[in-house]
Design an enzyme around this catalytic site. Structure first.
Site, PDB file in Angstrom:
ATOM      1  N   ASN A 171       0.800  -1.231   0.000  1.00  0.00           N
ATOM      2  CA  ASN A 171       0.000   0.000   0.000  1.00  0.00           C
ATOM      3  C   ASN A 171       0.834   1.283   0.000  1.00  0.00           C
ATOM      4  O   ASN A 171       0.540   2.215  -0.733  1.00  0.00           O
ATOM      5  CB  ASN A 171      -1.048  -0.008   1.123  1.00  0.00           C
ATOM      6  CG  ASN A 171      -0.449  -0.035   2.495  1.00  0.00           C
ATOM      7  OD1 ASN A 171       0.633  -0.587   2.696  1.00  0.00           O
ATOM      8  ND2 ASN A 171      -1.125   0.554   3.460  1.00  0.00           N
ATOM      9  N   GLU A 268       4.122  -4.449  12.253  1.00  0.00           N
ATOM     10  CA  GLU A 268       3.146  -3.374  12.033  1.00  0.00           C
ATOM     11  C   GLU A 268       2.002  -4.012  11.269  1.00  0.00           C
ATOM     12  O   GLU A 268       2.149  -4.350  10.095  1.00  0.00           O
ATOM     13  CB  GLU A 268       3.763  -2.236  11.206  1.00  0.00           C
ATOM     14  CG  GLU A 268       4.927  -1.527  11.871  1.00  0.00           C
ATOM     15  CD  GLU A 268       4.557  -0.787  13.131  1.00  0.00           C
ATOM     16  OE1 GLU A 268       3.359  -0.530  13.366  1.00  0.00           O
ATOM     17  OE2 GLU A 268       5.472  -0.472  13.903  1.00  0.00           O
ATOM     18  N   CYS A 303      -3.678   1.289   6.818  1.00  0.00           N
ATOM     19  CA  CYS A 303      -3.956   0.675   8.141  1.00  0.00           C
ATOM     20  C   CYS A 303      -4.569   1.685   9.096  1.00  0.00           C
ATOM     21  O   CYS A 303      -5.201   1.314  10.059  1.00  0.00           O
ATOM     22  CB  CYS A 303      -2.699   0.140   8.803  1.00  0.00           C
ATOM     23  SG  CYS A 303      -1.431  -0.388   7.740  1.00  0.00           S
ATOM     24  N   GLU A 482       8.029   2.182  15.157  1.00  0.00           N
ATOM     25  CA  GLU A 482       8.896   2.573  14.046  1.00  0.00           C
ATOM     26  C   GLU A 482       8.953   4.094  13.980  1.00  0.00           C
ATOM     27  O   GLU A 482       8.208   4.788  14.664  1.00  0.00           O
ATOM     28  CB  GLU A 482       8.324   2.039  12.726  1.00  0.00           C
ATOM     29  CG  GLU A 482       8.386   0.529  12.620  1.00  0.00           C
ATOM     30  CD  GLU A 482       8.115   0.017  11.213  1.00  0.00           C
ATOM     31  OE1 GLU A 482       7.135   0.462  10.611  1.00  0.00           O
ATOM     32  OE2 GLU A 482       8.902  -0.828  10.746  1.00  0.00           O
TER      33      GLU A 482
END
Ligand code: ADP
Length: 503
Positions: A171, A268, A303, A482
Site C-alpha cells: 500500500n 506493524e 492501516c 517505528e
C-alpha cells in the site's frame, strides 16, 4: 559502486513504462542487479488498465540465501564504519532520492494505481525525508555509564544486531520500506528486503539508487511470493532481526517462525481506526479531516484509515451530508493525470474482497450506502480497479464492516450521545493502531486520548506516520514502534554492558 553495467537509466527517468521494463526480472544483491536463480518471474500489472507493465524476479530460498550471505559479509565491515559516517551516507541517499522524487512517484503510480498528485508524489517525498531524518541520528547511538562501584568502570554500548530481514506490503511500499531500512542501516545493520508481490518496482529502483552510495551488500532486495520468498528470509539462520508490515494473519506466521530462532520481531499490522467527532468541533475542518482520515485518495488502502466514524447526534445528519458532498467532489481517474484525486484498488483479489463487504453492508436491514464520486469515463480505464467510495449509515457495532479491516474506500458513520459509551465502542476492537478525536474541548479530548486503546491518538488532525514520532499499534495491530530515534535504538540495536575492574 556497481561492477556491472546499469540495465536501468542512471539519470532520473520520467518515462515510467521504460523504467518498469528496465527493472524487469531483477533482484538487487551484493551491489548488483541479478535475475532470480530459477529464472522465474511473475507479472506486475497496472491496476488502472489491467495491462502487464513489467515482470518481477520470482525469488525463492536460493536467492534469499545469496542475499543474506552477501548482507552478512557486508555487515562486518559496515559495523566498523563510524556511526556518524554511516548516517552521512544515508543522508546522501536522501539527497539522491529527492533528485529522483518525480521518477519514483510516476513509477509507484504505475504499479499501484495510486494517484500521482495526491498520493504517489507525497509518498516519494516522505521517503526522502525519512532517510534524511535517520541520516542525522548516527551520533545518537549512545551508551550509558552505570554507577556500579568506585573501582569498576561500567558502561553500555549500542551494537547492531546483524542482518535484518524486512518484509513489506504494497500500500505504501516505499515509505514502509524506508521506515525499516533507514534506522537499520544507520545502526550498523545490513538489510535484505522482500518486496510485496503487487509493488516490487519502485522499491527496487530505490535499492539500486542507494547502492550508488552505500558499500555493496548493505542493502539488498528480493521479490517473490510470501511463502516461497518471505518465509525463507524470516527463517534464515543469519537473519538476526525481522521487521514486518502486513496482515495480522501473516504477522502471526512471521512471529512464530522468528520465535523458533529466538530473534526479535517488529510487527506493524492492521487497524480499524475510530474517528470521534464532537458537536463542538470546527465543522468544516472536521469534514475535510474525515476525507483525509479515510485516505479516500488511496482508495482507503491504509492501516490507519478512519473506517469507523462516530459523530455526536446533533450534528450527525449535517456531517453525513457534507461528507458525501465533499467525496462527490473528488475526481476518480487515471492515476497519472494531475486532475485525479482518487486512483485504484491494488489488485483483483482486493477489489473483490472490498466489493463483498459493500454487498454485505447493502444487504443489511436498515443500512444506507451513500455511494460517492463517479466512475472514470475514459475507455482506456474500463478494466481499471476503480471503486466508488461508500459511506454507510444505519449499521451498528455488530456489523463486520465495523469490526473488520476492509482496506478499501468504505467507512461507517454512527451517531453517539454519550462520550463514555463512544469510548467503550471505540475500544471494543481487536485492533489498536490509531484513533482521532475532533473537538474544541481539550479537557474532553485529552481525557479520551489517554483512555483510547491505540498506539497513535490525534486531536483535530489525522496525519499519516511522520519521521521522529513513534508509530506502532497495540493489541492485534502489532509489536514495537517505528519511525523514531527510540525505535531505532530499541529495535535495531542491542545494549552490551562492558565492565572494567580498575582495582
Ligand atoms: P496483504 O494481504 O496486505 O498482501 P500479507 O500480510 O499477506 O498482506 O503480505 C505482506 C507481505 O508479507 C508481502 O510481502 C507478502 O509477500 C509477505 N508474506 C506473505 N506470506 C508470508 C509468509 N508466510 N512469510 C513471510 N512473508 C510473507
Amino acid at each position: 559502486m556497481l561492477d556491472t553495467p546499469h540495465p536501468t537509466p542512471v539519470a532520473p527517468c520520467l518515462d515510467q513504462q521504460k523504467l518498469a521494463t528496465a527493472l524487469s526480472g531483477l533482484h538487487f544483491i551484493g551491489g548488483r542487479y541479478v535475475p532470480a536463480i530459477s529464472g522465474q518471474s511473475f507479472a506486475v500489472v497496472n491496476p488502472a488498465t489491467g495491462i502487464e507493465v513489467a515482470r518481477a524476479a520470482e525469488g525463492d530460498a536460493q536467492d534469499v540465501d545469496a542475499a543474506v550471505r552477501d548482507a552478512a559479509r557486508a555487515q562486518k565491515e559496515w559495523a566498523k564504519v563510524p556511526a556518524r559516517k554511516r548516517g552521512a551516507l544515508v543522508h546522501q541517499c536522501a539527497a539522491l532520492l529527492k533528485e529522483h522524487q518525480e521518477e519514483l512517484a510516476r513509477l509507484i503510480a504505475l504499479e499501484t494505481g495510486k494517484a500521482l498528485r495526491t498520493e504517489s508524489r507525497v509518498e516519494a517525498g516522505v521517503v526522502a525525508d525519512v532517510f534524511e531524518f535517520f541520516g542525522g541520528l548516527g551520533s545518537e547511538l549512545k551508551g550509558e555509564s552505570v554507577p556500579f562501584a568506585p573501582n569498576v568502570l561500567s558502561v553500555t554500548v549500542r551494537e547492531p544486531l546483524g542482518v535484518v530481514g524486512a518484509i513489506i506490503p504494497w500500500n505504501v511500499p516505499m515509505l514502509l520500506m524506508a521506515l525499516k531500512v533507514a534506522p537499520a542501516l544507520v545502526a550498523g545493520n545490513t538489510v535484505v528486503v522482500k518486496s510485496a508481490e503487487e509493488a516490487p518496482l519502485a522499491v527496487l529502483r530505490i535499492c539500486e539508487l542507494m547502492n550508488r552510495i552505500l558499500p555493496a551488500g548493505c542493502f539488498n532486495m528480493v521479490s517473490g511470493m510470501g511463502p516461497e520468498c518471505g518465509a525463507p528470509l524470516v527463517e534464515h539462520p543469519l537473519v538476526r532481526k525481522v521487521t514486518f508490515t502486513g496482515s495480522v494473519e501473516t504477522g502471526k506466521i512471521v512471529a512464530k517462525a522468528a520465535s523458533q530462532k529466538l530473534v526479535p520481531v517488529t510487527l506493524e499490522l492492521g487497524g480499524k481506526s475510530p474517528m470521534i467527532v464532537f458537536q463542538d468541533c470546527d465543522f468544516a475542518k472536521t469534514v475535510s479531516g474525515a476525507l483525509t482520515s479515510m485516505r479516500f485518495t488511496r482508495q482507503g488502502q491504509s492501516c490507519t484509515a478512519a473506517s469507523r466514524i462516530y459523530v455526536e447526534r446533533p450534528i450527525f445528519d449535517a456531517f453525513v451530508a457534507e461528507m458525501k458532498k465533499a467525496v462527490d467532489g473528488m475526481v476518480m481517474g487515471d492515476p497519472l493525470d494531475e486532475k485525479t484525486d482518487i486512483g485504484t484498488i491494488i489488485s483483483q483479489g482486493q477489489f473483490e474482497k472490498v466489493q463483498a463487504y459493500i454487498a454485505e453492508g447493502k444487504a443489511t436491514a436498515g443500512a444506507t450506502a451513500h455511494e460517492c464520486s463517479a466512475m472514470p469515463s475514459d475507455p482506456a480505464l474500463k478494466k481499471g480497479l476503480f471503486l466508488r467510495p461508500v459511506i454507510f449509515t444505519g449499521l451498528d457495532g455488530s456489523s463486520r464492516l465495523v469490526k473488520e479491516e476492509i482496506f478499501g474506500p468504505v467507512t461507517v458513520i454512527q451517531a453517539f450521545d454519550d462520550p463514555e459509551a463512544v469510548l467503550a465502542e471505540a475500544n471494543d476492537s481487536d485492533y489498536g493502531l490509531a484513533a482521532s478525536l475532533w473537538t474544541n474541548n481539550l479537557k474532553v479530548g485529552l481525557d479520551l486520548a489517554h483512555r483510547l486503546e491505540a498506539g497513535l491518538v490525534q486531536i483535530n488532525q489525522n496525519l499519516v506516520v511522520q519521521a521522529n514520532l513513534s508509530y506502532g499499534g497495540v493489541k492485534s495491530s502489532g509489536l514495537g514502534k517505528e519511525a523514531s530515534l527510540e525505535a531505532m535504538l530499541e529495535h535495531f540495536t542491542h545494549k552490551k554492558t562492558i565492565m572494567v575492574n580498575m582495582g
